[in-house]
Design an enzyme around this catalytic site. Structure first.
Site, PDB file in Angstrom:
ATOM      1  N   GLU A 175      32.847 -10.834  22.229  1.00  0.00           N
ATOM      2  CA  GLU A 175      31.963 -11.245  23.158  1.00  0.00           C
ATOM      3  C   GLU A 175      30.964 -10.227  23.810  1.00  0.00           C
ATOM      4  O   GLU A 175      30.853 -10.115  24.876  1.00  0.00           O
ATOM      5  CB  GLU A 175      32.591 -12.079  24.360  1.00  0.00           C
ATOM      6  CG  GLU A 175      33.267 -13.236  23.882  1.00  0.00           C
ATOM      7  CD  GLU A 175      33.701 -14.133  25.210  1.00  0.00           C
ATOM      8  OE1 GLU A 175      33.408 -13.584  26.220  1.00  0.00           O
ATOM      9  OE2 GLU A 175      34.290 -15.233  24.826  1.00  0.00           O
ATOM     10  N   GLU A 306      38.134 -17.746  19.147  1.00  0.00           N
ATOM     11  CA  GLU A 306      38.301 -18.310  20.334  1.00  0.00           C
ATOM     12  C   GLU A 306      37.967 -19.893  20.375  1.00  0.00           C
ATOM     13  O   GLU A 306      36.442 -20.177  20.438  1.00  0.00           O
ATOM     14  CB  GLU A 306      37.737 -17.505  21.640  1.00  0.00           C
ATOM     15  CG  GLU A 306      38.581 -16.251  21.838  1.00  0.00           C
ATOM     16  CD  GLU A 306      38.241 -15.540  23.134  1.00  0.00           C
ATOM     17  OE1 GLU A 306      37.818 -16.289  24.169  1.00  0.00           O
ATOM     18  OE2 GLU A 306      37.963 -14.226  23.092  1.00  0.00           O
TER      19      GLU A 306
END
Length: 516
Positions: A175, A306
């Protein structure tokens, strides 16, 4: 009861559904590692070198293919050398992302690799780009995988491990657009190339490098990463700096501040969750289209490392520990995602549900007081789908399936996917209708079916879930509502249910379809 037809050409296998689509994720977050996987060698909970034996057994029963660690956001705060050597001498750190608790680093590299060996799972390690250095990442892969007397291999031996490990998957940051550095994609693309260059293959260990990819529908992020590759259309092309890009998407019914309740929800919220889960199909398709512009041969993988539901935490628990219950609704959210991954097996090479134990859409919950282990409804979907691992995807052509308009999107109330391997096939069917049963007529073409077995996962209540005192509230059972009619199989899908149909195929076309 509405009737739906599903046409499946059993003799037209498509791309292979990688078993790694059924991957898992374990972050230093809440009770995922500590109290989930790791209890320590002195614990009264049965363990192997500090790792919970019952958790290992449960995950081995799923055929767990890979495990992603140490994060998540934690990965870009993690310095691996803090987690090696004698445990009582390891430095402490603050886990600022998840609960602002002190991490003692008692579970580190050796413990994680031991866990992977016990599970029979491949290691997927997320390296630190956010706060780390190129040298730190380069040293870590050398420490793990080099066999000679290099400095890092020598250090590994001093810490008790002679032989190197195999580490097939490596994440380049996490991220990067958020907790992994708040970087612009142009910045990150350059960093990813640099870090990938120094994440070297040692001896016969070949690393599959996965660059931190987009959040949800940020197609510009994916396009910029793909443009950073060396040309992909030449036979003599140099090795690309990384072999895949990732994608993250979580299902919720509210805002990030109030995400929705895990066990208290209306029928409208049931449909809203499933509609938002079905958005994964569009996300994968559109990110794949972007990738196709630069990589029409599909040499670069898409890794959804994810995904899952993200609800408000259970009352009375630490808000930073992300502990939530897991209901029948979560199970169907999972089945919808997995169907989408199956349909895009030509591009989706791996996926990792978040997370494995005690966090978000977990496979397993452990009771902190009794130590009991609970298998969630989502666990059962993964177990029922084992037949899809490394099988060839089959197109399923649905006709007459009911639909519902939800939140500006059309939600198909029946989801399906199928695969074949050898003389067997597996058909997965989800009835997302909260109130109505449906019958699916399977028009199975191209090969003769000589036997079948069906199983169903459902419960009387939409919010049904398993607990330490009632661990079998939502559990699979044999499903007998399958009939042979006019050469086709009819199968009844109860309202809000998940059904799998295992087919035995004849190697010759002469044997007739018979009920089992």
């Amino acid at each position: 009861m509405a009737t739906i037809t599903a046409v499946v050409n059993l003799d037209l296998p498509g791309p292979t559904i990688s078993r790694h689509v059924y991957g898992h994720f374990a972050e230093h977050l809440g009770r995922c590692i500590y109290g989930g996987f790791w209890v320590g060698e002195d614990s009264d909970v049965p363990n192997v070198r500090g790792i919970r034996r019952d958790v290992v057994d449960a995950l081995r029963a799923l055929g767990i293919p890979n495990l992603r660690w140490p994060g998540g956001c934690f990965a870009d705060d993690y310095h691996w050398e803090d987690g090696i050597g004698p445990r009582d001498q390891r430095p402490r750190m603050v886990n600022s992302h998840w609960g602002d608790v002190v991490e003692d680093n008692s579970f580190g590299t050796h413990e994680f690799m031991d866990l992977c060996e016990l599970l029979g799972a491949d290691a997927y390690i997320s390296g630190n780009i956010g706060s780390g250095s190129v040298r730190e990442m380069s040293d870590w892969i050398e420490y793990l995988t080099r066999a000679d007397d290099s400095p890092m291999a020598t250090l590994r031996r001093a810490n008790g491990r002679d032989e190197p490990w195999k580490v097939p998957f490596w994440g380049l940051g996490n991220e990067a657009w958020g907790c992994g550095g708040n970087l612009r994609v142009e910045q990150f693309a350059s960093l990813a190339r640099q870090y990938a260059t120094y994440t070297r293959d040692h001896a016969d260990n070949r690393v599959y490098r996965i660059a931190a990819g987009a959040h949800e529908d940020d197609y510009h992020w994916t396009e910029t990463l793909m443009r950073s590759f060396d040309p992909l259309d030449r036979d003599d092309r140099p090795a690309t700096p990384f072999q895949a890009v990732s994608l993250h998407y979580y299902t919720r019914t509210g805002s990030w501040a109030e995400k929705g309740k895990a066990t208290e929800f209306s029928t409208d919220e049931w449909y809203l969750a499933l509609s938002r889960a079905s958005w994964m199909e569009e996300l994968v398709a559109r990110h794949s289209t972007v990738m196709d512009r630069y990589d029409p041969a599909k040499k670069v993988g898409l890794v959804v490392d994810e995904w899952g539901t993200w609800w408000d935490v259970e009352p009375g628990t630490n808000p930073g520990f992300l502990y939530q219950q897991n209901t029948l609704r979560d199970a169907l959210v999972a089945s919808v995602h997995l169907d989408a991954f199956h349909r895009h097996a030509d591009r989706v090479v791996m996926a990792n549900i978040a997370q494995t134990v005690n966090v978000l859409q977990a496979m397993i919950l452990t009771d902190p007081e009794s130590g009991a282990l609970v298998l969630t409804p989502t666990y059962h979907v993964f177990e029922m789908n084992r037949g899809h691992h490394d099988a060839a995807a089959l197109d399923v052509h649905l006709k007459g399936a009911p639909e519902k308009e939800v939140d500006g999107r059309t939600l198909g109330l029946v989801s399906a996917s199928a695969s074949t391997r050898g003389d067997s096939a597996l058909v997965s069917l989800s009835n997302l209708d909260a109130d109505t049963a449906h019958t699916v007529t399977l028009d199975l073409r191209g090969r003769d079916v000589v036997g079948h077995r069906a199983r169903v996962l459902t419960a009387p209540e939409l919010a049904a879930h398993n607990t330490a005192s009632a661990p079998e509230t939502v559990a699979p059972r044999d499903h007998d509502d399958v009939r042979l009619r006019d050469g086709r199989l009819e199968i009844d899908l109860p309202a809000h249910s998940y059904v799998t149909l295992e087919l035995t195929l004849s190697p010759t076309p002469s044997q007739p379809l018979v009920p089992r």
